[in-house]
Design a protein around this motif. Sequence first.
Motif, PDB file in Angstrom:
ATOM      1  N   GLU A   7       0.837  -1.182   0.000  1.00 43.56           N
ATOM      2  CA  GLU A   7       0.000   0.000   0.000  1.00 43.56           C
ATOM      3  C   GLU A   7       0.880   1.244   0.000  1.00 43.56           C
ATOM      4  OE1 GLU A   7      -2.310  -0.584   3.502  1.00 43.56           O
ATOM      5  OE2 GLU A   7      -3.580  -2.085   2.556  1.00 43.56           O
ATOM      6  N   VAL A   8       0.522   2.223  -0.813  1.00 46.57           N
ATOM      7  CA  VAL A   8       1.297   3.450  -0.904  1.00 46.57           C
ATOM      8  C   VAL A   8       0.450   4.611  -0.406  1.00 46.57           C
ATOM      9  CG1 VAL A   8       2.461   5.043  -2.465  1.00 46.57           C
ATOM     10  CG2 VAL A   8       2.643   2.584  -2.840  1.00 46.57           C
ATOM     11  N   TYR A   9       0.976   5.323   0.558  1.00 44.86           N
ATOM     12  CA  TYR A   9       0.354   6.533   1.076  1.00 44.86           C
ATOM     13  C   TYR A   9       1.246   7.687   0.656  1.00 44.86           C
ATOM     14  CZ  TYR A   9      -2.003   3.234   4.165  1.00 44.86           C
ATOM     15  OH  TYR A   9      -2.723   2.195   4.664  1.00 44.86           O
ATOM     16  N   ARG A  10       0.651   8.746   0.133  1.00 42.43           N
ATOM     17  CA  ARG A  10       1.454   9.855  -0.358  1.00 42.43           C
ATOM     18  C   ARG A  10       0.945  11.150   0.251  1.00 42.43           C
ATOM     19  NH1 ARG A  10       3.881  10.779  -6.065  1.00 42.43           N
ATOM     20  NH2 ARG A  10       4.410  12.961  -5.901  1.00 42.43           N
ATOM     21  N   ILE A  11       1.873  11.933   0.786  1.00 43.85           N
ATOM     22  CA  ILE A  11       1.546  13.258   1.297  1.00 43.85           C
ATOM     23  C   ILE A  11       2.493  14.241   0.633  1.00 43.85           C
ATOM     24  CG2 ILE A  11       1.466  14.779   3.295  1.00 43.85           C
ATOM     25  CD1 ILE A  11       0.780  12.360   5.006  1.00 43.85           C
ATOM     26  N   ASP A  12       1.918  15.240  -0.012  1.00 47.80           N
ATOM     27  CA  ASP A  12       2.688  16.295  -0.656  1.00 47.80           C
ATOM     28  C   ASP A  12       2.414  17.609   0.059  1.00 47.80           C
ATOM     29  OD1 ASP A  12       3.734  14.746  -2.903  1.00 47.80           O
ATOM     30  OD2 ASP A  12       1.664  14.705  -3.616  1.00 47.80           O
ATOM     31  N   TRP A  13       3.438  18.398   0.190  1.00 48.84           N
ATOM     32  CA  TRP A  13       3.299  19.744   0.720  1.00 48.84           C
ATOM     33  C   TRP A  13       3.046  20.670  -0.457  1.00 48.84           C
ATOM     34  CZ3 TRP A  13       7.549  23.430   0.119  1.00 48.84           C
ATOM     35  CH2 TRP A  13       7.261  24.671   0.681  1.00 48.84           C
ATOM     36  N   LEU A  14       2.047  21.521  -0.353  1.00 49.56           N
ATOM     37  CA  LEU A  14       1.742  22.469  -1.419  1.00 49.56           C
ATOM     38  C   LEU A  14       2.611  23.711  -1.203  1.00 49.56           C
ATOM     39  CD1 LEU A  14      -2.139  22.048  -1.549  1.00 49.56           C
ATOM     40  CD2 LEU A  14      -0.400  20.890  -2.909  1.00 49.56           C
ATOM     41  N   PRO A  15       3.656  23.885  -2.004  1.00 46.70           N
ATOM     42  CA  PRO A  15       4.604  24.987  -1.812  1.00 46.70           C
ATOM     43  C   PRO A  15       3.909  26.348  -1.713  1.00 46.70           C
ATOM     44  CG  PRO A  15       5.390  23.504  -3.512  1.00 46.70           C
ATOM     45  CD  PRO A  15       3.991  23.086  -3.180  1.00 46.70           C
ATOM     46  N   GLY A  16       4.426  27.169  -0.828  1.00 45.62           N
ATOM     47  CA  GLY A  16       3.878  28.498  -0.624  1.00 45.62           C
ATOM     48  C   GLY A  16       2.692  28.527   0.315  1.00 45.62           C
ATOM     49  N   THR A  17       2.323  27.358   0.866  1.00 45.15           N
ATOM     50  CA  THR A  17       1.189  27.270   1.793  1.00 45.15           C
ATOM     51  C   THR A  17       1.594  26.407   2.985  1.00 45.15           C
ATOM     52  OG1 THR A  17       0.227  25.202   0.959  1.00 45.15           O
ATOM     53  CG2 THR A  17      -0.375  27.228  -0.205  1.00 45.15           C
ATOM     54  N   ASP A  18       0.698  26.295   3.938  1.00 40.20           N
ATOM     55  CA  ASP A  18       0.860  25.365   5.058  1.00 40.20           C
ATOM     56  C   ASP A  18       0.006  24.122   4.840  1.00 40.20           C
ATOM     57  OD1 ASP A  18       2.570  27.073   6.417  1.00 40.20           O
ATOM     58  OD2 ASP A  18       0.938  28.074   7.470  1.00 40.20           O
ATOM     59  N   LEU A  20      -1.109  20.437   3.390  1.00 39.70           N
ATOM     60  CA  LEU A  20      -0.648  19.114   2.968  1.00 39.70           C
ATOM     61  C   LEU A  20      -1.754  18.472   2.148  1.00 39.70           C
ATOM     62  CD1 LEU A  20       0.747  17.958   6.407  1.00 39.70           C
ATOM     63  CD2 LEU A  20       2.085  18.759   4.454  1.00 39.70           C
ATOM     64  N   HIS A  21      -1.378  17.785   1.089  1.00 45.88           N
ATOM     65  CA  HIS A  21      -2.340  17.081   0.245  1.00 45.88           C
ATOM     66  C   HIS A  21      -1.982  15.603   0.298  1.00 45.88           C
ATOM     67  CE1 HIS A  21      -3.819  15.413  -3.615  1.00 45.88           C
ATOM     68  NE2 HIS A  21      -4.894  16.083  -3.247  1.00 45.88           N
ATOM     69  N   GLY A  22      -2.901  14.798   0.798  1.00 46.48           N
ATOM     70  CA  GLY A  22      -2.658  13.374   0.934  1.00 46.48           C
ATOM     71  C   GLY A  22      -3.473  12.551  -0.034  1.00 46.48           C
ATOM     72  N   THR A  23      -2.872  11.462  -0.500  1.00 44.72           N
ATOM     73  CA  THR A  23      -3.562  10.503  -1.351  1.00 44.72           C
ATOM     74  C   THR A  23      -3.392   9.124  -0.727  1.00 44.72           C
ATOM     75  OG1 THR A  23      -3.020  11.840  -3.294  1.00 44.72           O
ATOM     76  CG2 THR A  23      -3.792   9.585  -3.689  1.00 44.72           C
ATOM     77  N   CYS A  24      -4.506   8.495  -0.396  1.00 45.42           N
ATOM     78  CA  CYS A  24      -4.500   7.156   0.186  1.00 45.42           C
ATOM     79  C   CYS A  24      -4.297   6.126  -0.917  1.00 45.42           C
ATOM     80  CB  CYS A  24      -5.824   6.914   0.893  1.00 45.42           C
ATOM     81  SG  CYS A  24      -5.969   5.303   1.705  1.00 45.42           S
ATOM     82  N   HIS A  25      -3.888   4.935  -0.538  1.00 44.63           N
ATOM     83  CA  HIS A  25      -3.713   3.864  -1.519  1.00 44.63           C
ATOM     84  C   HIS A  25      -5.009   3.517  -2.230  1.00 44.63           C
ATOM     85  CE1 HIS A  25      -5.589   0.645   0.897  1.00 44.63           C
ATOM     86  NE2 HIS A  25      -5.100   1.314   1.930  1.00 44.63           N
ATOM     87  N   CYS A  26      -6.166   3.887  -1.641  1.00 41.05           N
ATOM     88  CA  CYS A  26      -7.457   3.606  -2.275  1.00 41.05           C
ATOM     89  C   CYS A  26      -7.831   4.673  -3.304  1.00 41.05           C
ATOM     90  CB  CYS A  26      -8.552   3.484  -1.223  1.00 41.05           C
ATOM     91  SG  CYS A  26      -9.025   5.049  -0.449  1.00 41.05           S
ATOM     92  N   GLY A  27      -7.038   5.758  -3.363  1.00 35.37           N
ATOM     93  CA  GLY A  27      -7.302   6.808  -4.324  1.00 35.37           C
ATOM     94  C   GLY A  27      -8.006   8.032  -3.761  1.00 35.37           C
ATOM     95  N   ARG A  28      -8.515   7.941  -2.535  1.00 32.74           N
ATOM     96  CA  ARG A  28      -9.176   9.086  -1.915  1.00 32.74           C
ATOM     97  C   ARG A  28      -8.131  10.146  -1.599  1.00 32.74           C
ATOM     98  NH1 ARG A  28     -13.178   8.620  -4.209  1.00 32.74           N
ATOM     99  NH2 ARG A  28     -13.796   6.497  -4.245  1.00 32.74           N
ATOM    100  N   GLU A  29      -8.548  11.408  -1.643  1.00 27.53           N
ATOM    101  CA  GLU A  29      -7.652  12.521  -1.378  1.00 27.53           C
ATOM    102  C   GLU A  29      -8.179  13.356  -0.218  1.00 27.53           C
ATOM    103  OE1 GLU A  29      -7.455  14.523  -5.135  1.00 27.53           O
ATOM    104  OE2 GLU A  29      -5.989  13.083  -5.909  1.00 27.53           O
ATOM    105  N   HIS A  30      -7.258  14.066   0.439  1.00 25.67           N
ATOM    106  CA  HIS A  30      -7.599  14.843   1.620  1.00 25.67           C
ATOM    107  C   HIS A  30      -6.582  15.962   1.758  1.00 25.67           C
ATOM    108  CE1 HIS A  30      -9.226  15.423   5.670  1.00 25.67           C
ATOM    109  NE2 HIS A  30      -8.008  15.406   6.154  1.00 25.67           N
TER     110      HIS A  30
END
Length: 59
Positions: A7-18, A20-30
Amino acid sequence: MTAPTGEVYRIDWLPGTDVLHGTCHCGREHTSQDPIEMWEWMLAHPSGHSVDDPRGAGA
């Protein structure tokens, strides 16, 4: 020790902001400004962001 799940969990920081954008292994985003809340959301899979909820939780 448990075997890897693949399972891959991905969290990206959106530059210039505070934000975080996360993508779960199921494809849902938060998005969240709180890294702890982000990981709790991801690790609670599927509770709170099941495939039955097309928006995800907080997406």
